[in-house]
Design a protein around this motif. Sequence first.
Motif, short mmCIF file in Angstrom:
data_model
loop_
_atom_site.label_atom_id
_atom_site.label_comp_id
_atom_site.label_asym_id
_atom_site.label_seq_id
_atom_site.Cartn_x
_atom_site.Cartn_y
_atom_site.Cartn_z
N ARG A 1 0.83 -1.20 0.00
CA ARG A 1 0.00 0.00 0.00
C ARG A 1 0.87 1.25 0.00
NH1 ARG A 1 -5.74 0.29 -0.56
NH2 ARG A 1 -6.51 2.14 0.48
N PHE B 1 -6.88 0.85 6.27
CA PHE B 1 -6.69 1.45 4.96
C PHE B 1 -7.62 2.65 4.74
CE2 PHE B 1 -4.96 -2.63 2.77
CZ PHE B 1 -3.71 -2.37 3.32
N GLU C 1 -4.58 6.18 4.63
CA GLU C 1 -4.52 7.02 3.44
C GLU C 1 -3.13 7.64 3.29
OE1 GLU C 1 -6.61 7.44 1.04
OE2 GLU C 1 -8.23 6.23 1.88
N ARG D 1 -0.86 5.69 1.02
CA ARG D 1 -1.00 5.95 -0.42
C ARG D 1 -0.26 7.23 -0.80
NH1 ARG D 1 -7.27 5.26 -1.93
NH2 ARG D 1 -6.34 5.45 -4.01
N LYS E 1 3.36 6.51 -1.07
CA LYS E 1 3.68 5.82 -2.32
C LYS E 1 3.76 6.79 -3.49
CE LYS E 1 1.87 2.21 -5.40
NZ LYS E 1 0.81 1.19 -5.58
N SER E 2 2.85 7.77 -3.53
CA SER E 2 2.78 8.67 -4.68
C SER E 2 3.75 9.84 -4.58
CB SER E 2 1.35 9.20 -4.85
OG SER E 2 0.94 9.90 -3.69
N GLY F 1 -4.49 -5.44 -4.24
CA GLY F 1 -5.35 -4.28 -4.01
C GLY F 1 -6.54 -4.56 -3.12
#
Length: 324
Positions: free
Chosen positions: A47, A176, A182, A185, A188-189, A253
């Motif tokens: 994640r 999650f 959150e 995520r 990760k980005s 996912g």
Amino acid sequence: MAARVLIPAVLLAVLAAVPFTAPASVLLFTLALAKGLAVLGIVVLLRAGQVSFGHALYFGASAYAVAFAARAMQGGSVSLLLLAGVAAAVVTGIVVGLFVVRYRYIFFGMLNLAFSMVLYSVLEKFFFITGGSDGLRVPRPTLFGMAVERFEYETTLFYLTLALVVLCAWLVYRYFQSPLGEALRALKSNETRLEYIGLSARGVLLVAYVISAALAGLGGTLLALVQGHVTPELSYWVRSGEFVFIAILGGAGSVVGPFVGAIVYELVRAYASAFAADVWQMILGGFLLVIILFASRGLVGMYQDVEERLFSRRVVTGGRRRPV
């Protein structure tokens, strides 16, 4: 949306009936679910865009913690051994996590692998403590203070494992959906933006890492309890690769994917090794290649894609497709 409800409900109903419909497979499904918990830990890290090639470290550490605790207590109880195994994984996860969360991507994965192989070497070489390559036997513990026969013990552990799987999957799903989940995520980005809003990327990843270690530890604990024997192979790099394999197979996912992947993996391996003992690894490898090439989101993602296509056809009215 329907897939999110339908798949878990059907899977749970089928699994709950296993002791009645296929009693000889109870042990197989218990081991598959135990591995699924460890794979769920891998999914937590994915994640955040990180993958661990050494999570067998916590799988093996918790299993040996159970073995040592059971021998010290002359068997002990299942509840105490569960606590001992998970506690060992959490403590190890905090110690190792404080170091590895400073790194990302391939460095993160390889450092986890290195720590896992250190544990494997210790378990293999310290024969007089760990039993070496022969491993240790885990005395059968009591259930609610009562000694039970093998069939009742395995059946009870199966339903206990199933209950823990449902609980952990729900908790991870809620995690999650939480702000901290959150943040994974966001890490990760764009990790830099995460730091700009006042959140520590290392802190966010450390929480996820300890949760991941606890899940892998719970899986290792259940495996030790139901299998009754632990060996250094539980912490070997092949086991870690197996967890990543299953994560890709089931679909990273979804919180259901690890368990679907683990069950399919164990069933394919069991029957392939029984009917094609010399080429079962090739069968598994081919199976994974098909998933990667034609269903990159795993088995659960493939089902969701099929369901969406079927649903989109149902809403076509008057020759024109209505937006969904």
